[in-house]
Structure formats: C-alpha cells, structure tokens
Design an enzyme around this catalytic site. Structure first.
Site, PDB file in Angstrom:
ATOM      1  N   ARG A  36       0.797  -1.230   0.000  1.00  0.00           N
ATOM      2  CA  ARG A  36       0.000   0.000   0.000  1.00  0.00           C
ATOM      3  C   ARG A  36       0.825   1.272   0.000  1.00  0.00           C
ATOM      4  O   ARG A  36       0.258   2.355  -0.086  1.00  0.00           O
ATOM      5  CB  ARG A  36      -0.986  -0.030   1.164  1.00  0.00           C
ATOM      6  CG  ARG A  36      -1.941  -1.210   1.063  1.00  0.00           C
ATOM      7  CD  ARG A  36      -3.277  -0.992   1.720  1.00  0.00           C
ATOM      8  NE  ARG A  36      -4.180  -2.068   1.346  1.00  0.00           N
ATOM      9  CZ  ARG A  36      -4.386  -3.180   2.084  1.00  0.00           C
ATOM     10  NH1 ARG A  36      -3.781  -3.319   3.234  1.00  0.00           N
ATOM     11  NH2 ARG A  36      -5.201  -4.114   1.660  1.00  0.00           N
ATOM     12  N   GLY A  47      -3.256 -11.959  10.476  1.00  0.00           N
ATOM     13  CA  GLY A  47      -4.350 -12.197  11.407  1.00  0.00           C
ATOM     14  C   GLY A  47      -5.186 -13.429  11.093  1.00  0.00           C
ATOM     15  O   GLY A  47      -5.949 -13.888  11.932  1.00  0.00           O
ATOM     16  N   GLU A  48      -5.040 -13.971   9.903  1.00  0.00           N
ATOM     17  CA  GLU A  48      -5.759 -15.195   9.553  1.00  0.00           C
ATOM     18  C   GLU A  48      -4.851 -16.418   9.685  1.00  0.00           C
ATOM     19  O   GLU A  48      -5.207 -17.514   9.258  1.00  0.00           O
ATOM     20  CB  GLU A  48      -6.314 -15.104   8.127  1.00  0.00           C
ATOM     21  CG  GLU A  48      -7.672 -14.423   8.041  1.00  0.00           C
ATOM     22  CD  GLU A  48      -7.647 -12.981   8.520  1.00  0.00           C
ATOM     23  OE1 GLU A  48      -6.865 -12.199   7.955  1.00  0.00           O
ATOM     24  OE2 GLU A  48      -8.382 -12.648   9.455  1.00  0.00           O
ATOM     25  N   TRP A  72     -14.306  -0.460  -2.935  1.00  0.00           N
ATOM     26  CA  TRP A  72     -13.050  -0.915  -2.314  1.00  0.00           C
ATOM     27  C   TRP A  72     -11.999   0.156  -2.585  1.00  0.00           C
ATOM     28  O   TRP A  72     -10.846  -0.127  -2.847  1.00  0.00           O
ATOM     29  CB  TRP A  72     -12.658  -2.267  -2.917  1.00  0.00           C
ATOM     30  CG  TRP A  72     -11.771  -3.129  -2.052  1.00  0.00           C
ATOM     31  CD1 TRP A  72     -10.477  -3.485  -2.319  1.00  0.00           C
ATOM     32  CD2 TRP A  72     -12.102  -3.779  -0.818  1.00  0.00           C
ATOM     33  NE1 TRP A  72      -9.994  -4.302  -1.322  1.00  0.00           N
ATOM     34  CE2 TRP A  72     -10.978  -4.498  -0.390  1.00  0.00           C
ATOM     35  CE3 TRP A  72     -13.252  -3.806  -0.025  1.00  0.00           C
ATOM     36  CZ2 TRP A  72     -10.962  -5.248   0.800  1.00  0.00           C
ATOM     37  CZ3 TRP A  72     -13.234  -4.552   1.147  1.00  0.00           C
ATOM     38  CH2 TRP A  72     -12.096  -5.264   1.538  1.00  0.00           C
ATOM     39  N   TRP A  78      -2.175  -4.185  10.366  1.00  0.00           N
ATOM     40  CA  TRP A  78      -1.826  -4.184   8.944  1.00  0.00           C
ATOM     41  C   TRP A  78      -2.166  -2.915   8.184  1.00  0.00           C
ATOM     42  O   TRP A  78      -2.069  -2.900   6.959  1.00  0.00           O
ATOM     43  CB  TRP A  78      -2.440  -5.395   8.248  1.00  0.00           C
ATOM     44  CG  TRP A  78      -3.935  -5.553   8.388  1.00  0.00           C
ATOM     45  CD1 TRP A  78      -4.588  -6.251   9.361  1.00  0.00           C
ATOM     46  CD2 TRP A  78      -4.949  -5.046   7.518  1.00  0.00           C
ATOM     47  NE1 TRP A  78      -5.945  -6.207   9.150  1.00  0.00           N
ATOM     48  CE2 TRP A  78      -6.199  -5.482   8.031  1.00  0.00           C
ATOM     49  CE3 TRP A  78      -4.931  -4.281   6.350  1.00  0.00           C
ATOM     50  CZ2 TRP A  78      -7.422  -5.166   7.424  1.00  0.00           C
ATOM     51  CZ3 TRP A  78      -6.149  -3.966   5.744  1.00  0.00           C
ATOM     52  CH2 TRP A  78      -7.375  -4.403   6.275  1.00  0.00           C
ATOM     53  N   ASP A  85     -11.867  -6.499  11.792  1.00  0.00           N
ATOM     54  CA  ASP A  85     -10.651  -5.778  12.197  1.00  0.00           C
ATOM     55  C   ASP A  85     -10.967  -4.303  12.420  1.00  0.00           C
ATOM     56  O   ASP A  85     -11.793  -3.734  11.714  1.00  0.00           O
ATOM     57  CB  ASP A  85      -9.603  -5.795  11.073  1.00  0.00           C
ATOM     58  CG  ASP A  85      -9.206  -7.155  10.595  1.00  0.00           C
ATOM     59  OD1 ASP A  85      -8.083  -7.557  10.867  1.00  0.00           O
ATOM     60  OD2 ASP A  85     -10.020  -7.805   9.906  1.00  0.00           O
ATOM     61  N   SER A 120       0.940  -8.020   9.102  1.00  0.00           N
ATOM     62  CA  SER A 120      -0.230  -8.774   8.658  1.00  0.00           C
ATOM     63  C   SER A 120      -0.071 -10.228   9.096  1.00  0.00           C
ATOM     64  O   SER A 120       1.018 -10.674   9.422  1.00  0.00           O
ATOM     65  CB  SER A 120      -0.350  -8.724   7.129  1.00  0.00           C
ATOM     66  OG  SER A 120      -0.449  -7.395   6.662  1.00  0.00           O
ATOM     67  N   ASP A 132     -14.734 -11.124  11.919  1.00  0.00           N
ATOM     68  CA  ASP A 132     -13.551 -10.633  11.194  1.00  0.00           C
ATOM     69  C   ASP A 132     -13.597  -9.124  10.991  1.00  0.00           C
ATOM     70  O   ASP A 132     -13.135  -8.629   9.972  1.00  0.00           O
ATOM     71  CB  ASP A 132     -13.413 -11.358   9.846  1.00  0.00           C
ATOM     72  CG  ASP A 132     -12.042 -11.150   9.210  1.00  0.00           C
ATOM     73  OD1 ASP A 132     -11.146 -10.606   9.893  1.00  0.00           O
ATOM     74  OD2 ASP A 132     -11.874 -11.517   8.037  1.00  0.00           O
TER      75      ASP A 132
END
Lengths: 195, 587
Positions: B179, B240-241, B511, B289, B352, B238, B350
């Site tokens: 990003r 988290g999954e 998005w 993240w 976040d 990152s 989920d």
C-alpha cells in the site's frame, strides 16, 4: 480423488472463500470442476426423447435467441455445450421459470446478474426494455427487445427498474406440455459440443 | 536551450546541496530541463511561466533559477505537512490522516475539465498503493513488493527496486498487495511481503539496510506503508488469519535496529491476558496491517488492531480478547500502551479495526478538544477523545443487524443469535465490513467526515479449527451476498454526531478510498472503474472518468509548477489528472 474431497467431504473447505484456499487446493478444485460433466449422459438418465426435443426446439424458433453450433441468435446464452454446464433440474427450471435463476457475472468489475431484465425511462421520453449488458455508477448499457444496443447515462434517466425474477425469455409452463418439456430438457442435456 | 543554459550556470543559492552522485545529477538535470520547457495554458490561473517549482521546503524559485532536486524530508517537514500542500508526504498525507488536500486550484467550477495527464502502467494487480509525492518525485509501490520513483510531471520512471521474494512466500487471508512507502530525510522505507523492512536511497533505490521483522513461514507479512516519525520507522504486521500474535514495531531510521515492540495481545501475567481463555492468547492474531496516525504534541501513535483468531469461532477464546478490534494509543518513545478503546469485544465476524484513525482538533461539547474519529468495519462511527481515550460518540453509519446499539461506554449491545453458526447466520455487514482499509477523509471546511460505505450482508459459518503453524487459522467462513444484492455509497457524516448529511450511491460496494479537497470536492472510485468528483456539501457528482479497471486504492493530490494534480491507482495502472492538461510536457 483428493480434489473431489476438497469440495465435497471437507466441510471447512466448502465454507471457505477462494481467498482462503491454498495454491494446491485451487489446482485440485479447478481440476475437479473441469472434470464435471465430462462423462456422457446415458440415454436412460434422460427424461425424454432428445430427437423429439430437437424438433420442438426447431418448431418453437428457439434459435432466434440461442446459438447451437454457431447457428442462431444471441439474445440468450449459447447452448452449444449447455448439457455440460447445467444439470437436468436447472434446464427444466430455465424452461418453466426463466427469470428464477440468472447467472452471476464472473467478472468482478461487472458484478451482478447476467440477462437481468431492465426497463429504463429516459428524460427525453424513451422507454427502453431489455437485458442489462453492463452497468457502472454513471452509465448503463442495455440490449433491447429489438436487439439494439443503448448506451445511457444515468443523468439522463428518470427511472431505472431492475426486474429481478423476470426474463425476456417466455415461460413454456403453459404452452408446452410435460412430455414436451421433458423432451426439450433431454435434447439440451445432450448438447455437449464445443471445446 | 534551457538545458545548456542551466548546465552552464552554477547554483547560486547556498541552501542548495550539490548532488554528489553523477548519475543522479543527470536525472535531476533532466527533470529540471523538462520543467523549464513549460508554458502556461491560457485558461489556467495562476500559471507561472517557465518557473521551476521543484522547490526546497516550499520555497519558490524565480524564473531561470533552475536547481537540481536535493531529496530531503527532515522530520520537521513531516510535522508541518499542512504547510506544504503541494506535497503528499506520507501514506495518509499527514500525521493527522485527514487525507484532506488544502489545494483548491481544481474546484467545483472547473473540475468538469479534469482529464488524464499521464498514466503509469504497472501491469500487475492488485494495485492498492497510495503514492507519496515530494518535490516533484512520486514514489509508488507495486505488487507484490516493489517501489518505483516517478517524475511526477511526466510519469517517466526514475528508478525501480523490487524485493526478491522467496518461492512460496505466504500471504494467508489477504491479497499480495503493497500500500505504499514512508520517506524520511533522504531514505524511502518499504515493508516486504516476506516481512522485512527495507531502507532505500531515495535518489537511486539502492538498499541502505534490510531488517527482518518476523517469520513469513508463520504467516507474517507486510503490506502496509510504514510511518516515519522523528528518527523512527513504525511498522505493523499482517497475518491475522494465520494465528500470529500481533505487534507494532519501531525501528531506528538510520540503522534498522529494533527500538521497541508493542504486542497487541498481552502475554501471560500482563493485564488483559485474562480476556483470553487458556493459551488462546498465543495465537490470538490482532494484526496491525494498516498505517496509523500520530500526534507529535502528545507523542502518541494511534493504531487500529485486527481481529482475534480464529476469526469465526470464538469458543476457544472466551472473553473480550484484548486488544483485538481496538484502537490503541502508544507512546512513540517507548511503545507503552497509554490507552485503548475496543470497538468489537470478542469479535467473531472478522471486523478488524484496521481503519484509519483520523485526528481532528475541534470544538466539541463547548470546548476545544483533540479528537479521534473512526468509521469502523463493524458499521459504527466513533468519536473519541484522543488524549484520554474517552468515548464521546458512536452511531451506525451503515446497515447493521448485529447490535441494538452502544451503551454509555461505547460497548456494543450485541443481538443474540448473530454469531456464526454451523448452518450459517445472515448478518450485515459482511466480513469485508461497512468500510475497510481504504481511506475516509475529513474536511475542516465542511466539518464532514466522508466514508466509502459497503451495504452487503453475508452468511457466516463456524467450524472447528486447530492451530497449525503457518496455516490458515479461521474456524469457519462466509458467503457474502453479492452482485445486485449488495450496494455501495460515499457518505458524508457530521463529524461530531455521525449524522448522515448526504450520500452518493454507487453501483456496488466500493473498495476505494476518498479524498476531500479545499476545492470543495470529494474524489472517490468504484469497483466498475469510475473515478469521480463530488460536491463536498451536497454529494452531487461533478466529474467522472472511466479508468477501465477496478479502483482499489486511495486518491491523493499534489502540485508542480503551480498546477494541481489528482492521482489514483486503478486496475494495473496509476492515473494522474490535471485541468485540461493533455500533455504535461507540452502544456
């Protein structure tokens, strides 16, 4: 067959989105899906006589909207290999209630139902009814009943009606008897051409 | 010719640095030569003719005084970013992360003439980068991990650096995007998908140092843009999954040495660990993240914390699961927790809290306060006091079916039966949330908080899952309602109350981020490729351009040679727009 179990036996896999599946899983699942419908349908499984269905297909002028082996119109989906893509029950529903289950566009940037029937009323007094070909926030592209394309800016629209559950294709529930429907389904199920 | 003239003349300003590297000198020379060829378009105002504004510290150079560009962004310039609206210094534009551009040359009256100036083709997706622009040079990241420096006037690349990622690099639960970068002094900082922090020379892309942040084999990765503060580079993680234990790190900007680490989940014996059952805290996720915000006066970092793991099965982690789904205020010198506010205790959807905390100084309740505003993935908009963490306001801004509301402390009153289940539970919003990582924006002129909003429900499933190192650790899944069953919009909320002032309908849930400007505009994008400008007071659309790819990035604005530009990534390309500028090189 590992790829089959990835989808059917593993409940967790069945409930995951594609983004949660590993690279190996993706390959296995793709191989399994590709294998679906590859086997021949035995005549005994067909609900009717495919030859009779073919004759009905011709007499009802279905080819004005559908292509089989390169011949026909394109208002509706290509049917050349529809027997590989869709099961018996879905084919029957498509004849009796064509607007019930529209396919989803697989292209993310054109998300939404394919063949969605829309009616557009424009500021300059036109009323256009047809299938939505594409749509974004500012524009919509419509293919009308006369097989003409319309590119319309939403600024120029008075009303946009999305007619979920309907279809340009007529239902044959009242015009073809059960035997005829079964014959048509049998014929469509045998269409497995193309590459 | 200007080139010859310039090459023959020695710099007269003592503040200018002589560029030491010959190759870089040539690049700077070429940039200036192109700049000097500029002539004003007749309808543009103001339009300096032939002047150079690769300015140092915002200083304007008089005509003929072409100078090379000494890339230098000391901390002071970052603190005072608002004084240099021509630059977009960091991922969120400024430490306050309002993503408001004070530039007003492009405004409601002339935005209809906005057109592409140049396009930079990256060719890979997903492109979720926010460009950083400093003194005429733009830094963009490309997937999976690469940085390009671009002449921001013309779109021509100056250098490109690409990380060598190992085969089988893991990105569990998210796309392999990047990003953006941070810049401090003469160094560009970028995190890599395999969880390294890399320092690059801003003039050449040469690697200065490379620090291992965490083990990618366990699911750690970096997709966020680092945040540069005084001598430190702040980096989140990152994963988290994948059942990681989340953290926020500070590294020495000069050496890459780790200065402190804030664990987002307490260790055994620490306060808060009682909000986890058994050993569940060890795999409790809480990723960091998305780039947070910073208040230099309070010396506090504000950072959103991700979901607890496993995502959709909370049975093994009874309790509130601190500090997941919270915003934390962390001392920038020590990494110590000052306060936290948890939006979604014991999350099982989920949701976040990795949204951008927007720092606003404004009158509130009769006195001037330091506020933190955040539109959360859980469909509620919050205003907190950022000195104390006190909850001030919380209200839904998008359709939600999981909470009756918030109590006086901001804690959600959860509706029973909205947790994921074996058979599936339909809840709004979907796991992608009512909004997500893409940027909101706050305009101090309208005092409105603009947020891209997703109205999409999902059927949430729960399943058993055992932790396995470096594997997905989610415990269920979701099936989102899509296509014509989901909707999107850009919404303008009253900053103080969260009350809806206007909304602009999008064809589908977005998005893409938004940016408000002093030109009275809000820029945003759609999944169907529309990039558009709205009237910031009414939501009326004033301009739009079809980019041909999905906009999955945040817009920015900058100025060169007295001309304002707006940039956004879409599909596999970066688009830059200017007023009536068919070609920047020959305007």
């Amino acid at each position: 067959m590992r790829q089959r179990s990835s989808i059917l036996s593993d409940q967790r896999a069945a409930k995951r989105g594609l983004w949660q599946i590993t690279g190996d899983d993706v390959r296995d699942i793709a191989a399994y899906v590709w294998s679906l419908g590859r086997s021949d349908v035995s005549v005994a499984e067909l609900p009717g006589d495919p030859d009779e269905g073919a004759a009905l297909y011709a007499s009802m002028d279905c080819s004005s909207c559908h292509i089989i082996d390169g011949a026909g119109g394109t208002m509706g989906p290509v049917l050349t290999n529809i027997g590989r893509l869709r099961g018996i029950d879905h084919l029957r529903e498509a004849l009796l209630d064509p607007g019930a289950t529209l396919p989803e566009n697989p292209v993310a940037s054109a998300a939404g139902s394919i063949y969605l029937l829309v009616s557009v009323q424009t500021r300059d007094g036109r009323r256009i009814t047809g299938t939505r070909v594409n749509e974004d926030t500012f524009t919509i592209q419509v293919r009308d009943e006369e097989d003409m394309f319309h590119s319309i800016r939403k600024d120029d629209i008075v009303s946009l009606q999305k007619r979920f559950g309907e279809s340009l294709m007529p239902s044959y529930a009242d015009t073809v008897n059960e035997g005829g429907i079964n014959a048509l389904v049998a014929y469509l199920a045998t269409l497995r051409g193309g590459s | 010719m200007k080139i010859a003239h310039w090459a023959a003349s020695a710099p007269r300003d003592r503040r200018r640095r002589r560029v030491r590297l010959g190759g870089v000198y040539v690049v700077a020379l070429a940039l200036v030569a192109m700049t000097s060829a500029a002539v004003g378009a007749p309808f543009l105002d103001p339009e300096p003719t032939g002047s150079i504004t690769y300015a140092i510290g915002g200083a304007q150079q008089a005509e003929g005084e072409q100078v090379p560009v000494p890339i230098s962004v000391p901390y002071d310039r970052l603190v005072n970013a608002v004084a240099e609206p021509q630059n977009w210094f960091s991922y969120n534009g400024s430490y306050a992360s309002t993503r408001f551009s004070p530039l007003d040359q492009i405004n409601r009256d002339n935005v209809a003439t906005l057109r592409p100036t140049w396009v930079y083709q990256i060719g890979r997706s997903p492109v979720e980068t926010t460009p950083v622009v400093v003194d005429g040079i733009m830094y963009v990241t490309e997937p999976p991990t690469a940085v390009s420096a671009i002449d921001a006037r013309t779109g021509r690349r100056l250098w490109r650096w690409q990380a060598r990622l190992p085969p089988g690099v893991k990105s569990i639960g998210f796309p392999a995007a990047n990003r953006g970068i941070a810049i401090l002094d003469d160094t560009v900082y970028v995190g890599t998908l395999d969880a390294y922090l890399v320092a690059l020379d801003a003039k050449s892309g040469a690697v200065r140092w490379r620090t291992h942040v965490a083990d990618n084999d366990l699911g750690h990765a970096i997709t966020m843009a680092p945040l540069a503060i005084d001598g430190k580079i702040i980096v989140g993680i990152s994963g988290g999954e994948a059942g990681i234990r989340g953290f926020l790190d500070a590294y020495d900007a000069a050496t890459g040495e780790l200065l402190w680490r804030f664990w987002t989940i307490p260790d055994a014996g620490e306060p808060g660990v009682e909000t986890w059952g058994g050993d569940s805290y060890k795999t409790g996720a809480g990723a960091t993240w998305l780039t947070g915000s910073y208040d230099p006066e309070l010396n506090l970092l504000y950072w959103g914390i991700g979901n607890p793991g496993p995502d959709w099965n909370g049975d093994a982690r009874p309790g509130d699961n601190l500090y997941t789904c919270s915003v934390v205020a962390v001392d920038a010198d020590t990494g110590e927790l000052r306060w936290y506010f948890q939006f979604t205790p014991h999350d099982t959807h989920d949701w976040d809290a990795n949204q951008i905390p927007v720092l606003i100084d404004a009158e509130f309740g009769g006195r001037q306060r330091k506020l933190l505003a955040l539109a959360n993935r859980n469909a509620f908009y919050y205003v907190l006091d950022r000195e104390s963490g006190e909850f001030l306001v919380g209200t839904p801004y998008s359709r939600q079916t999981w909470a009756e509301g918030l109590d006086e402390n901001g804690r959600p009153i959860v509706i029973p039966g909205t947790e994921p289940s074996e058979e599936g539970t339909l809840v709004w919003p979907s796991l992608q949330g009512a909004t997500n990582w893409f940027s909101p924006s706050y305009s101090p002129l309208t005092e409105l908080f603009y947020v891209p909003t997703r109205e999409m429900g999902a059927v949430y499933y729960k399943a058993d899952v055992d932790y396995e190192a470096g594997q997905p650790f989610m415990g269920g899944g979701e099936q989102a309602l899509r296509g014509d069953q989901a909707e999107g919009s850009v919404r303008a909320l009253d900053m103080r109350t969260g009350e809806l002032r206007w909304e602009f309908d999008l064809k589908s849930p977005p998005w893409a981020g938004v940016m408000a400007t002093a030109g009275g505009l809000v820029f945003g994008g759609s999944d169907e490729g529309n990039f558009f400008a709205l009237n910031d007071l009414t939501g009326e659309s004033l301009w739009e351009f079809q980019t041909g790819g999905s906009v999955h990035a945040n817009p920015i604005s900058y100025m060169i040679d007295g001309r304002q530009y707006v940039a956004v990534a879409s599909g596999g390309s970066l688009f830059v727009f200017g007023l009536g500028a068919a070609s920047a090189a020959r305007r």
